[in-house]
Motif scaffolding. Structure first.
Motif, PDB file in Angstrom:
ATOM      1  N   ASN A   1      -6.477   0.113  -0.883  1.00 31.06           N
ATOM      2  CA  ASN A   1      -6.057   1.127  -1.849  1.00 31.06           C
ATOM      3  C   ASN A   1      -4.587   1.456  -1.629  1.00 31.06           C
ATOM      4  O   ASN A   1      -4.045   1.197  -0.563  1.00 31.06           O
ATOM      5  CB  ASN A   1      -6.889   2.406  -1.657  1.00 31.06           C
TER       6      ASN A   1
ATOM      7  N   LYS B   1       0.812  -1.232   0.000  1.00 29.84           N
ATOM      8  CA  LYS B   1       0.000   0.000   0.000  1.00 29.84           C
ATOM      9  C   LYS B   1       0.838   1.271   0.000  1.00 29.84           C
ATOM     10  O   LYS B   1       0.319   2.367  -0.245  1.00 29.84           O
ATOM     11  CB  LYS B   1      -0.865   0.055   1.278  1.00 29.84           C
TER      12      LYS B   1
ATOM     13  N   ARG C   1       2.040   2.296   2.820  1.00 30.58           N
ATOM     14  CA  ARG C   1       1.426   2.872   4.020  1.00 30.58           C
ATOM     15  C   ARG C   1       2.490   3.220   5.052  1.00 30.58           C
ATOM     16  O   ARG C   1       3.386   2.417   5.318  1.00 30.58           O
ATOM     17  CB  ARG C   1       0.466   1.841   4.612  1.00 30.58           C
TER      18      ARG C   1
ATOM     19  N   SER D   1      -7.866  -0.610   4.369  1.00 31.63           N
ATOM     20  CA  SER D   1      -8.554  -0.516   3.082  1.00 31.63           C
ATOM     21  C   SER D   1      -7.571  -0.886   1.962  1.00 31.63           C
ATOM     22  O   SER D   1      -6.371  -0.627   2.070  1.00 31.63           O
ATOM     23  CB  SER D   1      -9.107   0.892   2.890  1.00 31.63           C
TER      24      SER D   1
ATOM     25  N   HIS E   1      -5.578  11.789   2.747  1.00 30.94           N
ATOM     26  CA  HIS E   1      -6.444  10.643   2.549  1.00 30.94           C
ATOM     27  C   HIS E   1      -7.414  10.889   1.419  1.00 30.94           C
ATOM     28  O   HIS E   1      -7.761  12.030   1.154  1.00 30.94           O
ATOM     29  CB  HIS E   1      -7.285  10.441   3.810  1.00 30.94           C
TER      30      HIS E   1
ATOM     31  N   GLU F   1     -15.665   3.808   5.288  1.00 31.55           N
ATOM     32  CA  GLU F   1     -15.110   2.857   6.230  1.00 31.55           C
ATOM     33  C   GLU F   1     -15.871   2.857   7.558  1.00 31.55           C
ATOM     34  O   GLU F   1     -16.643   3.767   7.848  1.00 31.55           O
ATOM     35  CB  GLU F   1     -13.631   3.159   6.502  1.00 31.55           C
TER      36      GLU F   1
ATOM     37  N   SER G   1     -10.590   5.016  -0.919  1.00 32.55           N
ATOM     38  CA  SER G   1     -10.732   3.586  -0.643  1.00 32.55           C
ATOM     39  C   SER G   1     -11.531   2.917  -1.760  1.00 32.55           C
ATOM     40  O   SER G   1     -12.402   3.535  -2.363  1.00 32.55           O
ATOM     41  CB  SER G   1     -11.455   3.381   0.690  1.00 32.55           C
TER      42      SER G   1
HETATM   43 MG    MG Z   1      -7.744   3.422   4.659  1.00 25.23          MG
END
Ligand code: MG
Ligand code: TXA
Length: 336
Positions: free
Chosen positions: A156, A67, A69, A154, A239, A191, A162
């Protein structure tokens, strides 16, 4: 980690699972990937998630890589039945149990003290763990078959809206994960609500509203975001951002002068606006529709080549609060 930097891709299996006819052999395929330390993107009732065995540190690390992330943003552990919460959390209060009984399976994530056995890779170093029991039958079947909690953000690329359909997962994660399950559209489209049981604060508004929760916990409130509430690390990052610039519009009368060929308009009943020069994307009739379509339409506006997206501010009732929260994030707080 280096693999992706060099651009090597892994083979991603795309597996269709019909929500109304869930075949055991397909669930077993997904389970096998999870139990062998791989990544499976799967549908939930909120958005698609990217899952790994919550007990497997190495598998969890792969989620963050796939991701892109930030490693200080913790993951939610998804479980299949209420008692499984005991495997991951301790000191579960009566209030927490009440919420579990009232809202699980469903879009509520509950933050509780973590058990020692939960890897810090899941909680990003925190002493608390986020737990949720999804209602989606495919999610439920995979978690149950795996027999372990599935940690899943999520599905994405970090920072993007998302995914509410499998195609959006494929766009972001094809070649980076082992399996992507396609079971059609998510139901809610935003979410889960995240509630912290220590402060009784909602850290992220979601499909379950504060009013819903107050029926059980009259003292619950929205997190202030002030110095007492750095508690949902994820909320500090950019986001839900499409490529186009997002601007929120409070008064829909302004759309006609804002519209031009390079803009997309997202609004409830947008078809009634009578605008010719923009990409007009209807958010449906009510806040539920808006939530269900929002992320889809943000990506759609990009596909159409819009440079600016003007989105109407929804009313704050029910799931509208979650839509407002996501739009404020997507726009960086840019409101007209
Ligand atoms: Mg998320
Ligand atoms: O609906 C959902 O919740 C979806 C589906 C896939 O279940 N999942 C999801 O995960 O939205 P993610 O990772 O995109 O968002 C999780 C949020 C983040 O804002 C994260 O910071 C917060 O939950 N969170 C996770 N663990 C936490 C903890 N221990 N304390 C506070 N916040 C936490």
């Amino acid at each position: 980690m280096i693999t992706y930097i060099l651009g090597d891709k892994m083979q991603t299996k795309i597996l269709k699972i019909d929500v109304n006819n869930i075949l055991e052999n397909k669930i077993d395929e997904a389970k096998d990937v999870i139990l062998s330390g791989g990544l499976v993107a799967f549908p939930t009732e909120t958005v698609y998630g990217l899952g790994a065995n919550a007990n497997d540190k190495e598998a969890i690390k792969k989620i963050f890589i796939a991701k892109g992330r930030p490693s200080d943003n913790p993951l939610i552990v998804h479980i299949a039945y209420i008692e499984q919460a005991l495997d991951y959390a301790k000191n579960i209060s009566d209030e927490a149990q009440m919420l579990m009984k009232a809202f699980w399976g469903g879009p509520l994530t509950i933050i509780l003290p973590k058990r020692e056995s939960v890897p810090y890779e899941v909680t990003a170093g925190l002493e608390t763990v986020a737990i949720r029991l999804p209602s989606h039958p495919v999610a439920h079947a995979i978690i149950k078959a795996a027999g372990v909690g599935i940690a899943a953000p999520s599905a994405n690329t970090s920072g993007k809206p998302s995914p509410t359909i499998a195609r959006h997962v494929i766009e972001d994660l094809d070649g980076k994960v082992d399996m992507i399950i396609d079971s059609g559209s998510a139901v809610f489209g935003v979410e889960s609500t995240v509630i912290d049981m220590e402060s009784l604060q909602i850290l992220r508004p979601g499909a379950i509203s504060l009013e819903d929760i107050k029926e059980y916990l009259p003292n619950a409130s929205y997190g202030t975001g002030g110095d007492t509430a750095p508690k949902s690390p994820g909320m500090k990052y950019t986001h839900y951002s499409p490529k186009a610039k997002v601007i929120l519009v409070t008064n829909r009368d302004n759309f006609s002068e804002l519209a031009n060929k390079k803009t997309a308009i997202i609004a409830p009943m947008a078809e009634n606006l009578k605008i010719n020069d923009a990409f007009v994307l209807s958010a449906g009739k009510n806040n539920q529709d808006y939530a269900a379509r929002l992320f889809y339409l943000l990506r759609k506006a990009d596909e159409l080549g819009a440079e600016v997206i003007y989105a109407q501010m929804p009313s704050p009732e029910g799931i509208g609060q979650a839509v407002i929260n996501r739009l404020l994030k997507a726009s960086g707080g840019n409101v007209l």
